[in-house]
Design an enzyme around this catalytic site. Structure first.
Site, PDB file in Angstrom:
ATOM      1  N   HIS A 123       0.759  -1.229   0.078  1.00  7.64           N
ATOM      2  CA  HIS A 123       0.019  -0.008  -0.009  1.00  7.64           C
ATOM      3  C   HIS A 123       0.900   1.241  -0.087  1.00  7.64           C
ATOM      4  O   HIS A 123       0.652   2.117  -0.882  1.00  7.64           O
ATOM      5  CB  HIS A 123      -0.990  -0.042   1.113  1.00  7.64           C
ATOM      6  CG  HIS A 123      -1.795   1.176   1.484  1.00  7.64           C
ATOM      7  ND1 HIS A 123      -3.156   1.238   1.134  1.00  7.64           N
ATOM      8  CD2 HIS A 123      -1.481   2.383   1.810  1.00  7.64           C
ATOM      9  CE1 HIS A 123      -3.644   2.235   1.277  1.00  7.64           C
ATOM     10  NE2 HIS A 123      -2.649   3.004   1.796  1.00  7.64           N
ATOM     11  N   GLU A 124       1.795   1.205   0.900  1.00  8.73           N
ATOM     12  CA  GLU A 124       2.601   2.454   0.939  1.00  8.73           C
ATOM     13  C   GLU A 124       3.457   2.558  -0.299  1.00  8.73           C
ATOM     14  O   GLU A 124       3.813   3.857  -0.677  1.00  8.73           O
ATOM     15  CB  GLU A 124       3.385   2.539   2.434  1.00  8.73           C
ATOM     16  CG  GLU A 124       2.666   2.543   3.464  1.00  8.73           C
ATOM     17  CD  GLU A 124       1.569   3.606   3.616  1.00  8.73           C
ATOM     18  OE1 GLU A 124       1.855   4.624   3.013  1.00  8.73           O
ATOM     19  OE2 GLU A 124       0.729   3.646   4.522  1.00  8.73           O
ATOM     20  N   HIS A 154       1.751   4.462  -2.875  1.00  4.67           N
ATOM     21  CA  HIS A 154       1.843   6.144  -2.525  1.00  4.67           C
ATOM     22  C   HIS A 154       3.182   6.597  -3.078  1.00  4.67           C
ATOM     23  O   HIS A 154       3.361   7.500  -3.914  1.00  4.67           O
ATOM     24  CB  HIS A 154       1.680   6.512  -1.309  1.00  4.67           C
ATOM     25  CG  HIS A 154       0.425   6.312  -0.544  1.00  4.67           C
ATOM     26  ND1 HIS A 154      -0.634   7.054  -0.986  1.00  4.67           N
ATOM     27  CD2 HIS A 154      -0.112   5.724   0.497  1.00  4.67           C
ATOM     28  CE1 HIS A 154      -1.833   6.715  -0.480  1.00  4.67           C
ATOM     29  NE2 HIS A 154      -1.555   5.943   0.515  1.00  4.67           N
TER      30      HIS A 154
HETATM   31 ZN   LIG Z   1      -2.837   5.357   2.183  1.00  5.03          ZN
END
Ligand SMILES: [Zn+2]
Length: 709
Positions: free
Chosen positions: A491-492, A495
């Site tokens: 997830h990170e 980003h």
């Molecule tokens: Zn997030």
């Protein structure tokens, strides 16, 4: 197509670099033991993130003064200039010079292990903050942008990204009431100050414990709470406590309304409403949603209502299942047992039940004990997996790079170079992955420096930090991730790649600086990759035996996430609807607590408990005011992108390239729905969003068959 041309142009201007000898394979950077890669402490000490001034805490003052001087110069320059595209460029440079200190300081003030650094960074944030306030109310500066936007011909001659960025700067200006007469402007400034104060006071109040006289607690559960004299202190909901009575007591005490906090919330909501009206919007929600995927409060409510209706049957089934578990574990809860003195008939499901019992159901139905999975997810293997995925999808590789002395704030921080096969170096990710005393316990992404095309034609490379809280490796054991940690890492990294692959002309819209309901799309999309066997199979190897993670273990993990997922999503819908109503039409039709009760009945389904006020603990009302729905909408978009573009082949290079070209490359420089449309090659409707979210809850029949044989 504008963006392709622009990327082409940029590409020509960039130096293509071959893989440098300073770069090592990414897996090695995380598997070598810390003592094996001591930093070279000899020679001159550089500064944090390579900023020369920041070799010592005092450097923050030098850096902030330098930024402030540059800002003043740029303000003079832009005010004296005739309006044109260069106006936007200078505005962006101005914002860049301030952000580069403020963003860096924002990170350092919470994450640096040394107090002196944290304090110096805090001070830098304050002084830059004051400057930003001054600029937002600088009429001359405002007029220089206003002259540009008022000239219709000139505006039409701007390329869409420049135009959007100009409008975004204007949007920021207008909340200070700068376009209004003197009296209204003063009211706007006062309201802004009041909102800031109320926000931080409310936020603080959301975490404060409640106390209760010890004697009022049933004796058998007293020892579950911290005792102070005659009182018991309750500082959380204790959602995971196995004893029903402990959860019930914690719920009722922790959520017991506090008059001061109630008043703060009411004032915060009404001040936001007044400010929005003052600067020209019917409600706070209308202002907050401008420029987002949803665009208007009406669309958000339509989305939430449709989603709620479509979920309700599944949610009821989940509640039934949870109720069944509750009965099974507490046979004394059956209907014919005598009623107890606390609320709810014993067999009734209460709001403090679902998190605990759904966890039990998950564990009972699927054998997903984290310790079975951890050996397959060493950090080095996961990082290799990410690099391989990005390589096949996007032509991008991750390499470990040795930081210079003083560049990182802790010896265990790893620096990654993100390198494209033909464009060369795209940017840097600093991985602050390991637990450390005093480090905030949260997983997040920080932009340290935004990407932008500089006046000299070079591209300012983006720099970000990813912060996780993973255990350190030891002599015999590499860092092993639980499935949850692995998913968070993906997830990170989603980003981070949004930041790395953006090639916006302006740093104001770099990478993740985009509308809130779009910002989680790239990160949630990575969760779909992390759940796909074909992807996981590429990297999940037992750290001792080298054995691959068996396919049925991956399937079990995926299916376990669907247990009670409808009820979980229904809860999110309720929170998002509450946030919309609070930030909708004012004056509110009744008290915030009455609205909570009605909204809970309409959108959740479990009974409201009298004398509780959950909204006083809803800290996201501050940072996500009117945008709490964003996470659900981002998930809907990510799910559609996964289904339409990657589910058939998660390594499809053409889809990967389209993903970068249509979505990641633009950061916040393009209207988000246009990006979604470009990627999906159709404009999705609200029904599409709802349907994809609900379909994600369907059990995979194949897994079901596989497991039952
Ligand atoms: Zn997030």
């Amino acid at each position: 197509m504008l963006c392709a041309r622009r990327l082409g142009g940029l590409r020509a201007g960039l130096r293509v670099r071959r893989v440098s000898t300073r770069w090592s394979p990414v897996g090695a950077a995380f598997t070598v033991q810390p003592q094996g890669r001591r930093l070279d402490w000899s020679g001159e000490r550089g500064g944090l993130f390579g900023v020369p001034e920041l070799s010592a805490p005092e450097g923050f003052r030098v850096a902030q003064e330098k930024a402030l001087r540059k800002t003043e110069q740029l303000v003079r320059r832009v005010c004296a200039m005739p309006p044109g595209p260069r106006t936007v460029l200078i505005f962006d440079e101005l914002s860049d010079s301030l952000c580069r200190v403020a963003d860096l300081a924002d990170f350092v003030k919470i994450a640096h292990p040394e107090v002196a650094f944290r304090e110096a960074a805090e001070e830098a944030c304050r002084s830059i903050g004051t400057m930003v306030e001054k600029l937002n109310t600088n009429v001359e500066l405002y007029q220089s942008l206003q002259r540009l936007l008022a000239d219709k011909k000139l505006v039409e001659s701007l390329d869409p990204e420049t135009r959007r960025v100009a409008e975004l700067f204007m949007f920021d200006f207008e909340i200070s009431g700068i376009h209004l007469d003197r009296e209204k402007r003063k009211r706007a400034v006062d309201l802004n100050v009041k909102i800031l104060d109320l926000s931080s006071a409310f936020l603080m109040g959301t975490h404060l414990p409640n106390t209760i006289e010890k004697r009022l607690l049933p004796e058998r559960i007293r020892h579950h709470f911290e005792l102070a004299g005659d009182h018991a202190v309750v500082d959380s909901l204790r959602a995971e406590a196995p004893d029903d009575l402990v959860r019930e007591a914690a719920y009722k005490i922790f959520l017991y309304p506090n008059a001061g906090q109630l008043k703060r919330l009411e004032e915060l909501l009404s001040s936001r409403d007044l400010l929005a009206k003052l600067v020209g919007y019917p409600t706070y929600s209308h202002r907050a949603l401008q420029g987002t995927i949803a665009q208007s409060p009406e669309t958000v409510m339509e989305f939430l209502e449709k989603l709620s209706d479509k979920l309700s049957e599944r949610t009821m089934k989940d509640f039934e299942m949870i109720r069944g578990m509750k009965m099974k574990l507490n046979p004394q809860n059956s209907a014919d047992s005598p009623p107890r003195d606390h609320q709810g008939s014993p067999e009734e499901l209460m709001p403090w039940d679902p998190p605990y019992y759904s966890g039990l159901i998950r564990a009972e139905r699927f054998n997903i004990e984290p310790s079975l999975y951890c050996p397959f997810f060493s950090l080095g293997a996961c990082m290799e997996g990410l690099s391989l995925l990005f390589n096949r999808l996007l032509g991008v590789s991750l390499y470990g790079e040795q930081p210079t002395k003083g560049e990182v704030w802790s010896e265990d921080v790893r620096k990654l170079a993100v390198v494209h096969e033909s464009e060369g170096l795209l940017g840097y990710i600093y991985c602050d992955f390991f637990q450390r005393a005093d480090k905030p316990h949260q997983d997040c992404h920080f932009t340290i420096r935004g990407g932008r095309l500089k006046e000299d034609g070079n591209y300012q490379l983006p720099m970000v930090v990813l912060m996780l809280n993973l255990p350190h490796s030891s002599r015999n054991l590499p860092t092993l991730l639980t499935p949850g940690m692995m998913e968070n890492l993906f997830h990170e990294m989603g980003h981070a790649m949004h930041s790395m692959l953006g090639r916006t002309r302006y740093q104001h819209v770099t990478g993740t600086r985009c509308p809130t309901d779009f910002a989680e799309v790239p990160s949630i999309l990575m969760e779909y990759f992390a759940s796909d066997y074909r992807v996981v199979h590429q990297f999940a190897r037992h750290y001792q035996t080298g054995q691959s993670l068996p396919r049925n273990m991956v399937s079990r993990l995926c299916e376990s996430k669907k247990v009670c997922a409808a009820a979980d999503m229904q809860l999110q819908v309720f929170y998002a609807a509450l946030d919309q109503i609070y930030h909708g039409k004012h004056p509110l039709r009744s008290s915030t607590t009455d609205i909570l009760r009605d909204t809970q009945e309409r959108f959740y389904g479990l009974p409201y408990v009298p004398n509780t006020a959950w909204q006083l603990r809803f800290s996201h009302l501050v940072g996500y005011g009117a945008k709490y729905y964003s996470y659900l909408m981002s998930r809907a978009v990510a799910s559609m992108v996964w289904r339409e573009c990657f589910r058939q082949d998660p390594f499809n290079r053409a889809a990967g390239e389209r993903y970068r070209r249509e979505m990641l490359a633009h950061g916040g420089g393009r209207e988000p729905m246009l990006m979604v449309q470009g990627m999906l090659q159709k404009r999705p409707s609200i029904d599409d969003f709802v349907n994809t979210l609900v379909s994600d809850l369907d059990l995979d029949f194949e897994t079901f068959l596989m497991d039952s044989t």
